[in-house]
Write a protein that holds these residues in place. Sequence first.
Motif, PDB file in Angstrom:
ATOM      1  N   ILE A 165       0.890  -1.216   0.025  1.00  0.00           N
ATOM      2  CA  ILE A 165       0.064  -0.091   0.083  1.00  0.00           C
ATOM      3  C   ILE A 165       0.813   1.436  -0.202  1.00  0.00           C
ATOM      4  N   ILE A 166       1.802   1.119   0.707  1.00  0.00           N
ATOM      5  CA  ILE A 166       2.762   2.403   0.894  1.00  0.00           C
ATOM      6  C   ILE A 166       3.578   2.533  -0.566  1.00  0.00           C
ATOM      7  N   VAL A 167       3.982   1.438  -1.108  1.00  0.00           N
ATOM      8  CA  VAL A 167       4.632   1.867  -2.390  1.00  0.00           C
ATOM      9  C   VAL A 167       3.815   2.122  -3.667  1.00  0.00           C
ATOM     10  N   PHE A 168       2.546   1.536  -3.612  1.00  0.00           N
ATOM     11  CA  PHE A 168       1.776   1.907  -4.532  1.00  0.00           C
ATOM     12  C   PHE A 168       1.312   3.200  -4.493  1.00  0.00           C
ATOM     13  N   SER A 169       0.916   3.615  -3.159  1.00  0.00           N
ATOM     14  CA  SER A 169       0.611   5.034  -3.015  1.00  0.00           C
ATOM     15  C   SER A 169       1.360   6.088  -3.517  1.00  0.00           C
ATOM     16  N   THR A 170       2.761   5.830  -3.178  1.00  0.00           N
ATOM     17  CA  THR A 170       3.945   6.778  -3.676  1.00  0.00           C
ATOM     18  C   THR A 170       4.507   6.483  -4.790  1.00  0.00           C
ATOM     19  N   ILE A 171       3.854   6.035  -6.004  1.00  0.00           N
ATOM     20  CA  ILE A 171       4.631   5.360  -7.163  1.00  0.00           C
ATOM     21  C   ILE A 171       5.023   6.837  -7.936  1.00  0.00           C
ATOM     22  N   ASN A 172       4.345   7.629  -7.928  1.00  0.00           N
ATOM     23  CA  ASN A 172       4.577   8.983  -8.570  1.00  0.00           C
ATOM     24  C   ASN A 172       6.115   9.625  -8.138  1.00  0.00           C
ATOM     25  N   ILE A 173       6.387   9.081  -6.981  1.00  0.00           N
ATOM     26  CA  ILE A 173       7.668   9.842  -6.154  1.00  0.00           C
ATOM     27  C   ILE A 173       8.777   9.123  -6.742  1.00  0.00           C
ATOM     28  N   TRP A 174       8.974   7.606  -6.521  1.00  0.00           N
ATOM     29  CA  TRP A 174       9.907   6.784  -6.803  1.00  0.00           C
ATOM     30  C   TRP A 174      10.061   6.070  -8.260  1.00  0.00           C
ATOM     31  N   PHE A 175       8.975   6.456  -8.972  1.00  0.00           N
ATOM     32  CA  PHE A 175       9.026   5.832 -10.320  1.00  0.00           C
ATOM     33  C   PHE A 175      10.235   6.501 -11.275  1.00  0.00           C
ATOM     34  N   PRO A 176      10.444   7.809 -11.183  1.00  0.00           N
ATOM     35  CA  PRO A 176      11.723   8.080 -12.152  1.00  0.00           C
ATOM     36  C   PRO A 176      12.925   7.581 -11.928  1.00  0.00           C
ATOM     37  N   TYR A 177      13.233   7.161 -10.360  1.00  0.00           N
ATOM     38  CA  TYR A 177      14.292   6.342 -10.178  1.00  0.00           C
ATOM     39  C   TYR A 177      14.553   5.008 -10.645  1.00  0.00           C
ATOM     40  N   VAL A 178      13.419   4.455 -10.984  1.00  0.00           N
ATOM     41  CA  VAL A 178      13.364   2.992 -11.478  1.00  0.00           C
ATOM     42  C   VAL A 178      13.636   2.885 -13.085  1.00  0.00           C
ATOM     43  N   THR A 179      12.947   3.911 -13.752  1.00  0.00           N
ATOM     44  CA  THR A 179      12.892   4.056 -15.119  1.00  0.00           C
ATOM     45  C   THR A 179      14.229   4.651 -15.612  1.00  0.00           C
ATOM     46  N   ARG A 180      14.867   5.552 -14.849  1.00  0.00           N
ATOM     47  CA  ARG A 180      16.161   6.064 -15.047  1.00  0.00           C
ATOM     48  C   ARG A 180      16.094   7.080 -16.397  1.00  0.00           C
TER      49      ARG A 180
END
Length: 282
Positions: free
Chosen positions: A76-91
């Motif tokens: 739930i925590i990860v899915f609700s904050t996906i817009n914050i950490w998503f750029p670090y995953v896609t580089r």
Amino acid sequence: MDPYEDGKKKYLSPLDKKEAEPLTPVEAFVEVPMAAFEQDIVADEPLFPIASSLEHIIELRKQIIKGLFVFILFFIIVFSTINIWFPYVTRGHSLIILGPLEVVKFYMTISTTLAFGLSMPFLVHFLWNFVKPGLKEEESRFLGLYAPVMLVLFLLGVAFGYFIVNPLSYSFLVGIGATNFDVMVSASEYMHFLVMTTVPLGLLFELPIVALFLSSIGVLTAEAMKKIRGWSYIVMGVGSALITPPDFISQLLVLIPMIILYEISIYLVKHIERKQIESTAQ
């Protein structure tokens, strides 16, 4: 010819048999040995005590529920904050979506993977609480000492894949494709590539701990590891080719750390054997 004539009976009729005399009260009371009753009781007992089996099942259910609760909380925590950490995953890579449902599938997959990674320390702790009562003293002491090290090595392997193997192999493969094609990478394919270049490396970095565990229970020795060093390198080369993308750069980047970890494992096992010899001599 009558077989019963003149009272000379060669064959007896069933009607001629005498009825058995009833037993007297003394003869009827025959004491049965207690051993027979004991054998029947032992035979009726189950192989595994029911009460003990129920206790294990209840304890396992308890640990599973706790693990699921932690995993769902992190999800739930990860899915609700996906817009914050998503750029670090896609580089910053340009990814495409091939269908309206693919974005949901991508978000669910990546959130599940990250939630599992974050909840792993807790899952290992719950698993340790369940199996600890059934372990031998040597196994319990070993896992108690090296469980934190196992987690650190796993995270180091994932970090090595994320910061080194993944970007180099991705740039290499995309560069080859860009020579003759317009390269467009879908979000699901990128996620699959990211997991394939990180999680297996985290598991491979556990090699020293596995070697130490096998050495502590007397299955593996440093001398045996030296004798099969050549074959081990061949197996590691094949393994690196299977778990990495089909390019030479990725396979080489994985094979070199595996060889280094194998040599470190030999040194650690030899050190453990030396300490065991010294403790035995004292």
